[in-house]
Each structure stands twice: as C-alpha cells, then as structure tokens.
Design an enzyme around this catalytic site. Structure first.
Site, PDB file in Angstrom:
ATOM      1  N   SER A   7      -2.478  58.035  46.193  1.00  0.00           N
ATOM      2  CA  SER A   7      -1.648  57.177  45.918  1.00  0.00           C
ATOM      3  C   SER A   7      -0.370  57.933  46.048  1.00  0.00           C
ATOM      4  O   SER A   7       0.092  58.798  45.329  1.00  0.00           O
ATOM      5  CB  SER A   7      -1.591  56.937  44.390  1.00  0.00           C
ATOM      6  OG  SER A   7      -0.296  55.915  44.392  1.00  0.00           O
ATOM      7  N   HIS A  32      -2.933  55.479  50.005  1.00  0.00           N
ATOM      8  CA  HIS A  32      -2.987  54.339  49.267  1.00  0.00           C
ATOM      9  C   HIS A  32      -1.442  53.985  48.845  1.00  0.00           C
ATOM     10  O   HIS A  32      -0.537  55.065  48.260  1.00  0.00           O
ATOM     11  CB  HIS A  32      -3.616  54.594  47.691  1.00  0.00           C
ATOM     12  CG  HIS A  32      -3.524  53.515  46.796  1.00  0.00           C
ATOM     13  ND1 HIS A  32      -4.555  52.223  46.840  1.00  0.00           N
ATOM     14  CD2 HIS A  32      -2.955  53.191  45.726  1.00  0.00           C
ATOM     15  CE1 HIS A  32      -4.399  51.497  45.891  1.00  0.00           C
ATOM     16  NE2 HIS A  32      -3.358  51.867  45.089  1.00  0.00           N
ATOM     17  N   ASP A  34       1.525  51.674  46.774  1.00  0.00           N
ATOM     18  CA  ASP A  34       1.686  50.791  45.379  1.00  0.00           C
ATOM     19  C   ASP A  34       2.745  50.033  45.582  1.00  0.00           C
ATOM     20  O   ASP A  34       4.004  50.676  45.533  1.00  0.00           O
ATOM     21  CB  ASP A  34       1.389  51.677  44.141  1.00  0.00           C
ATOM     22  CG  ASP A  34       0.065  52.091  43.819  1.00  0.00           C
ATOM     23  OD1 ASP A  34      -0.783  51.238  43.786  1.00  0.00           O
ATOM     24  OD2 ASP A  34      -0.023  53.467  43.782  1.00  0.00           O
ATOM     25  N   MET A  36       5.182  47.429  43.971  1.00  0.00           N
ATOM     26  CA  MET A  36       5.467  46.819  42.474  1.00  0.00           C
ATOM     27  C   MET A  36       6.761  46.184  42.756  1.00  0.00           C
ATOM     28  O   MET A  36       7.675  46.629  42.895  1.00  0.00           O
ATOM     29  CB  MET A  36       5.428  47.936  41.593  1.00  0.00           C
ATOM     30  CG  MET A  36       4.282  48.652  41.386  1.00  0.00           C
ATOM     31  SD  MET A  36       4.345  49.764  40.203  1.00  0.00           S
ATOM     32  CE  MET A  36       2.962  50.928  40.541  1.00  0.00           C
ATOM     33  N   HIS A  65      -1.537  48.125  48.113  1.00  0.00           N
ATOM     34  CA  HIS A  65      -1.975  47.701  47.128  1.00  0.00           C
ATOM     35  C   HIS A  65      -0.748  46.604  46.474  1.00  0.00           C
ATOM     36  O   HIS A  65       0.082  47.505  45.750  1.00  0.00           O
ATOM     37  CB  HIS A  65      -2.221  48.662  46.055  1.00  0.00           C
ATOM     38  CG  HIS A  65      -2.801  48.208  44.418  1.00  0.00           C
ATOM     39  ND1 HIS A  65      -2.958  48.800  43.571  1.00  0.00           N
ATOM     40  CD2 HIS A  65      -2.975  46.742  43.944  1.00  0.00           C
ATOM     41  CE1 HIS A  65      -3.275  48.484  42.467  1.00  0.00           C
ATOM     42  NE2 HIS A  65      -3.192  47.064  42.684  1.00  0.00           N
ATOM     43  N   MET A  67       0.938  44.675  43.838  1.00  0.00           N
ATOM     44  CA  MET A  67       1.139  44.400  42.439  1.00  0.00           C
ATOM     45  C   MET A  67       2.536  43.504  42.413  1.00  0.00           C
ATOM     46  O   MET A  67       3.662  43.889  41.761  1.00  0.00           O
ATOM     47  CB  MET A  67       1.347  45.695  41.719  1.00  0.00           C
ATOM     48  CG  MET A  67       0.119  46.221  41.402  1.00  0.00           C
ATOM     49  SD  MET A  67       0.113  47.890  40.967  1.00  0.00           S
ATOM     50  CE  MET A  67       0.343  48.747  42.533  1.00  0.00           C
ATOM     51  N   MET A 136      -9.101  47.833  38.786  1.00  0.00           N
ATOM     52  CA  MET A 136      -7.868  48.659  38.152  1.00  0.00           C
ATOM     53  C   MET A 136      -8.726  49.345  36.924  1.00  0.00           C
ATOM     54  O   MET A 136      -9.191  48.899  35.985  1.00  0.00           O
ATOM     55  CB  MET A 136      -6.799  47.804  37.680  1.00  0.00           C
ATOM     56  CG  MET A 136      -5.908  47.493  38.616  1.00  0.00           C
ATOM     57  SD  MET A 136      -5.027  48.678  39.747  1.00  0.00           S
ATOM     58  CE  MET A 136      -4.580  49.790  38.689  1.00  0.00           C
ATOM     59  N   ASP A 174      -8.952  52.516  40.727  1.00  0.00           N
ATOM     60  CA  ASP A 174      -7.528  52.959  40.675  1.00  0.00           C
ATOM     61  C   ASP A 174      -6.928  53.227  39.408  1.00  0.00           C
ATOM     62  O   ASP A 174      -6.806  52.160  38.663  1.00  0.00           O
ATOM     63  CB  ASP A 174      -6.839  51.926  41.693  1.00  0.00           C
ATOM     64  CG  ASP A 174      -5.285  52.271  41.965  1.00  0.00           C
ATOM     65  OD1 ASP A 174      -4.878  53.422  41.601  1.00  0.00           O
ATOM     66  OD2 ASP A 174      -4.686  51.361  42.095  1.00  0.00           O
ATOM     67  N   GLY A 196      -3.726  59.758  42.368  1.00  0.00           N
ATOM     68  CA  GLY A 196      -2.449  59.836  42.621  1.00  0.00           C
ATOM     69  C   GLY A 196      -2.150  61.272  42.244  1.00  0.00           C
ATOM     70  O   GLY A 196      -2.020  62.372  42.732  1.00  0.00           O
TER      71      GLY A 196
HETATM   72  C1  DX5 Z   1      -0.989  51.944  39.026  1.00  0.00           C
HETATM   73  C2  DX5 Z   1      -1.256  52.112  40.596  1.00  0.00           C
HETATM   74  C3  DX5 Z   1      -1.978  53.468  40.910  1.00  0.00           C
HETATM   75  C4  DX5 Z   1      -1.353  54.703  40.450  1.00  0.00           C
HETATM   76  C5  DX5 Z   1      -2.631  55.682  40.509  1.00  0.00           C
HETATM   77  O1  DX5 Z   1      -0.306  50.778  38.827  1.00  0.00           O
HETATM   78  O2  DX5 Z   1      -2.065  51.194  41.194  1.00  0.00           O
HETATM   79  O3  DX5 Z   1      -2.565  53.430  42.418  1.00  0.00           O
HETATM   80  O4  DX5 Z   1      -0.484  55.190  41.258  1.00  0.00           O
HETATM   81  O5  DX5 Z   1      -2.107  57.020  40.001  1.00  0.00           O
HETATM   82  P1  DX5 Z   1      -3.048  57.979  39.082  1.00  0.00           P
HETATM   83  O6  DX5 Z   1      -4.208  58.389  39.968  1.00  0.00           O
HETATM   84  O7  DX5 Z   1      -1.935  58.974  38.839  1.00  0.00           O
HETATM   85  O8  DX5 Z   1      -3.230  57.159  37.883  1.00  0.00           O
HETATM   86 ZN    ZN Z   2      -2.924  51.138  43.030  1.00  0.00          ZN
END
Ligand code: DX5
Ligand code: ZN
Length: 219
Positions: A7, A32, A34, A36, A65, A67, A136, A174, A196
């Site tokens: 991530s 990956h 993210d 947001m 991904h 969100m 998740m 994730d 991540g």
């Molecule tokens: C959280 C994200 C994840 C996050 C994972 O909302 O969807 O992808 O970046 O990061 P780690 O592996 O650090 O939990």
């Molecule tokens: Zn994610």
C-alpha cells in the site's frame, strides 16, 4: 500462491518513486493505491493523477481501493488513469451490482470491499460480478492500525462462499497485515495480502516476501 500488494499510502511521499521501485525489485506483485475522500472515511489521500503517475513508472498491476462515496462518479477517471483492479466499498454504493458491471465495462477487473462491521452475506448476489473481494481487516481510513481479529473469521466465511460458488475471484485482506499474522490470513483463505507499513517500513522486504511465500506453500 499468494500475492503481495504494498500500500503506497505507507510510502515516503517525497521519495515515492524510489520506494515503489525498491518494492518492485523486491518482488511485489501489485501496487495498492488507497483513494480516500474525507467523507466515506475521515482521511483524504490522493486521486487519479497520482495513480496515473505511478503507472507511468511501474509495470505492476495497479490495485486501486476506492474509499469514496458514490464511486460510480469516478469509474471512468480511474480507468483512464490505468487502474487494473478497481475496488469499491459495498457500503458506499447505491447499487453495488451496477457499479461492478460498470467497472468491468470500463475494461478493469471489479472488486468489492466490506468494512469490518458488514456481514459477508451481502456478497452472495455480487459474486458473479466480481473479480476480487477485499475484506477490510481494520476500519478503513488510516494505515498502521492493528488487525481486528474477528475479520479473519469473516475472511474464512468469504472463502467458503467463493469456493461454494466456484468463483475464481481473488480474496484480498487489507489493514494491519504483518509478518506475524499474514499466515493466519492465508489460512483463512486470503490470497492477496495488502501490506503498507510492514513492507514499506521493512529493511529487507525481499526476504520478508520470500519467507512468507515459502510459509504459505507449506500450509
Ligand atoms: C486503510 C487502507 C490500507 C492501509 C494498509 O484504509 O485501505 O490499504 O494503507 O496499511 P497497513 O498495512 O499499514 O495497515
Ligand atoms: Zn486499502
């Protein structure tokens, strides 16, 4: 065989290109990304322009991904940005089946994601429409959180549903995945591990992925 999808949220944004290249050389399978919007989740990250920039510098499939609320609005923008997989949240869609069909029609693989509090049964009618299910394992919004244990039971239930439906969809987890719990997720049936903090923060990511792949083969 498991896949690793680091991530990019956990990269150093001022050195993102180098950080990504390092994990690509270390054997990462996907990247990956993210997205947001500050509404579906409290945090704001980045958008299609960054996805496009990453794609221009990496040969890895882009695992995007979303969100964001009402993700239909951005399907075409992420297709144009080069997303390979586009995953939307069940909770964010007005018509999840319609959104998944739209993603496939735009030429991408379609994914659906569930927050920790959403039960797996909502997936049943969607399975034929998706190429990926993302469970998740933390509340979406931030990297670096601790995995919520009951989400692994849900992952196992989703695995049963996919197998019973003879679905080829990939099962991805994730949030909070580390060297210490990755095999629990694989045992529960996950085949794509988003990592991540654990990968971008590792001094020896190649060794970490090699070791986890080996452990997964032995299960
Ligand atoms: C959280 C994200 C994840 C996050 C994972 O909302 O969807 O992808 O970046 O990061 P780690 O592996 O650090 O939990
Ligand atoms: Zn994610």
């Amino acid at each position: 065989m498991i896949k690793f999808s680091p991530s990019v949220l956990a990269s150093d944004y001022m050195r993102m290109g180098e950080d990504i290249a390092r994990l690509e050389r270390a054997g990462a399978d996907w990247l990956h990304l993210d997205i947001m919007d500050g509404l579906f989740v409290p945090n704001i990250s980045f958008g299609p322009a960054l996805v496009k920039a990453v794609g221009a510098h990496s040969a890895l499939p882009l695992d995007v991904h979303l969100m964001i609320v009402d993700p239909d609005r951005y399907v075409d923008a992420f297709a144009a940005a080069g997303a390979g997989y586009l995953t939307v949240h069940y909770e964010a869609c007005q018509n999840p089946a319609g959104t998944l069909q739209r993603i496939r029609a735009a030429g991408m693989k379609a994914g659906v994601s569930l927050k920790p509090g959403t039960g797996p049964d909502v997936l049943a009618p969607l399975l034929p429409l998706c190429d990926l299910v993302l469970v998740m394992t933390v509340e979406p919004g931030f990297g670096g959180q601790k995995l919520i244990p009951h989400t692994l039971d849900k992952t196992a239930r989703v695995r049963e549903m996919l197998d019973a439906a003879h679905s080829p969809a990939l099962l991805e987890v994730d949030g909070g995945i580390t060297a210490g719990n990755a095999m629990d997720a694989v045992r529960a049936g996950a085949r794509v591990l988003v990592m991540g903090t654990a990968l971008f923060g590792s001094d020896r990511p190649q060794e970490l992925m090699r070791q986890l792949r080996e452990e997964a083969t032995g299960l």
